[in-house]
Design an enzyme around this catalytic site. Structure first.
Site, short mmCIF file in Angstrom:
data_model
loop_
_atom_site.label_atom_id
_atom_site.label_comp_id
_atom_site.label_asym_id
_atom_site.label_seq_id
_atom_site.Cartn_x
_atom_site.Cartn_y
_atom_site.Cartn_z
N CYS A 78 0.82 -1.22 0.00
CA CYS A 78 0.00 0.00 0.00
C CYS A 78 0.86 1.28 0.00
CB CYS A 78 -0.99 -0.04 1.16
SG CYS A 78 -2.32 1.15 0.98
N HIS A 168 -3.19 -5.43 1.49
CA HIS A 168 -2.57 -5.64 2.80
C HIS A 168 -2.58 -7.10 3.23
CE1 HIS A 168 -2.28 -1.37 3.82
NE2 HIS A 168 -3.48 -1.22 3.29
N GLU A 170 -0.81 -8.32 5.38
CA GLU A 170 -0.52 -8.36 6.82
C GLU A 170 -1.78 -8.25 7.67
OE1 GLU A 170 -0.13 -5.83 4.88
OE2 GLU A 170 -0.49 -3.92 5.90
#
Lengths: 192, 291
Positions: A78, A168, A170
């Site tokens: 991002c 994302h 994560e």
């Protein structure tokens, strides 16, 4: 083997948690002295304007750029993708500029345009993707391998040892991209 | 709000972590904030110190004014609605605000009920003085929490009190036996599932920022060292002598909150801080609004 995670602002702890679960040590990057022993770099999500400004003012920028240009593996998500990109279509700023792509900031609009989807990712198969006020890649130059698209918009690329993602990984449960990244880091370390 | 949307909204708060969210009243101030490194701005007509000084009923800002700020910056824009005023929230959602602050800084519109934030697609942040308030707001659909502090005073004591209280209550839950959690949920007036989450994870299920009374880089770093994941600065910046410099310094202090040498350098020559008001001197206690 140590992974440096840029920790000036944003969701860096989420990346650290995954990397630590995979059995590797993380170093939070906030000043030049943190850069010495790292074998890989993660550029997390957050606000690219904030991260870019702090990188320069905390005197991290030049040394970090040098490391990336020399081929250290990088995983950028991002805002991290924006920092890596050679050109930002709707912003005069350019940060590291080591990834030969043009990116559009806030390409899906405001928070109400944020979304989740599962799409094919080259080398991984179906992959859950979370987009939050996300950018996408408008165009790529020679040598950039497109790993994934959503509605014909490029959202994942690899160029040499740099992986750039508009979404994302994560924030989800799927750690395959992080596993792939640490393999890259291992591979480079072994070849040295 | 679907579960997916709630995750996306919690996710945006995660992206703001380690950052400073600044109150701004004009597009010019918004640009100064963005250039100083704010990770988001809070658009409002009057900053809390002025609301306090002016008295009277304080409401949601003019949508046109908010839109002007949205156009001026590329970072997320937040805005405040009154506690319980779900139509003000609908308006803010209609103009595609990035985050709504259901805020005790404005005059409450409802003295019993908060907004049912689950009905909205847009994310909400709410203030809390303790764990019970935080979990009740989360249960109503808030995807981010901040301490209430005492807005517009430049006095950090209440924010510190709220953060410490929340930390202590979280630590207490974490150390409890599982069979004690049901009673704890009853006392906190929240569902068992939220209490169980805190018990297992030792933290709130959403991001937790500090707010209310932050005026100096040292205040911001203090809140970070006490466990805040980021900081709201309201009146502290644009009520000070040199807003630009102070904003820059607070941003860097939040990133490097344990680096005392750097914070010492950042604290030099900042000019006049906002004039503070001690808690004994104020008549209007905003933190008591909306429990």
């Amino acid at each position: 083997m140590k992974i440096g995670v840029l920790a000036v602002q944003g969701a860096f702890i989420e990346h650290e948690r995954i990397i630590q679960e995979l059995g590797y040590e993380c170093i939070e990057l906030r000043s030049k002295s943190d850069l010495q022993e790292i074998d890989g770099i993660i550029l997390p999500g957050g606000e690219s304007t904030v991260q870019g400004k702090l990188l320069r003012e905390l005197d991290l920028f030049d040394s970090l750029k040098e490391k990336i240009a020399s081929g250290i593996p990088v995983l950028a998500t991002c805002a991290g993708l924006i920092l890596l990109s050679e050109e930002i279509e709707n912003d005069d700023n350019c940060y590291f500029g080591t990834l030969p792509v043009t990116v559009r900031r806030n390409a899906y609009g405001r928070q109400l345009g944020s979304f989740e989807t599962t799409q094919h990712l080259e080398g991984f198969g179906p992959f859950p993707m979370t987009f939050i006020r996300a950018p996408y890649i408008v165009s790529v130059r020679d040598g950039v391998n497109v790993l994934g698209t959503v509605d014909d918009k490029i959202v994942a690329v690899q160029y040499q040892n740099q992986i750039g993602l508009a979404f994302h990984p994560e924030l989800g449960e799927d750690d395959r991209i992080h596993r792939y990244f640490v393999e890259l880091v291992e591979g480079r370390k072994a070849s040295e | 709000m679907s579960n997916t949307q709630y995750d996306l909204n919690k996710g945006l708060a995660q992206m703001l972590k380690g950052g400073v969210i600044m109150d701004v009243t004009t597009p010019e101030q918004a640009k100064i904030a963005e250039q100083a490194g704010a990770c988001a701005v809070m658009a409002l007509e009057r900053i809390p110190a002025d609301i306090r000084a002016a008295g009277g009923v304080s409401r949601m800002s003019d949508p046109k004014m908010i839109r002007g700020i949205q156009e001026a910056v590329s970072i997320p824009v937040m805005a405040k609605c009154r506690i319980g005023h779900f139509v003000e929230a609908q308006i803010l959602e209609a103009i595609e605000i990035d985050y709504i602050d259901e805020s005790e800084v404005l005059s409450p519109a409802d003295d019993v009920y908060h907004i049912n934030k689950r009905e909205f697609k847009v994310p909400f942040v709410c203030g809390a003085r303790d764990l019970g308030e935080a979990l009740r707001r989360i249960n109503e659909g808030a995807s981010m929490i901040r301490t209430k502090g005492e807005p517009g005073t430049g006095d950090i004591v209440q924010a510190v009190r709220h953060m410490r209280k929340m930390n202590a209550e979280i630590a207490k839950l974490t150390s409890m036996r599982k069979d004690e959690l049901f009673e704890a949920a009853k006392e906190l007036r929240v569902p068992y599932e939220l209490v169980a989450y805190v018990h297992e994870n030792g933290k709130l299920p959403v991001v937790n920022f500090a707010a209310g009374g932050v005026a100096t880089p040292a205040d911001a770093a203090l809140m970070m060292q006490l466990g805040a994941e980021g900081v709201f600065v309201g009146s502290g910046i644009f009520k000070s002598g040199d807003p630009e410099k102070r904003a820059n310094a607070i941003v860097k202090a939040v990133t490097n909150y344990t680096d005392a040498k750097l914070i010492a350098a950042l604290s030099e020559d900042l000019g006049e801080a906002m004039v503070g008001i001690n808690e004994q001197e104020i008549k209007l206690i905003m933190e008591e609004r909306g429990q």
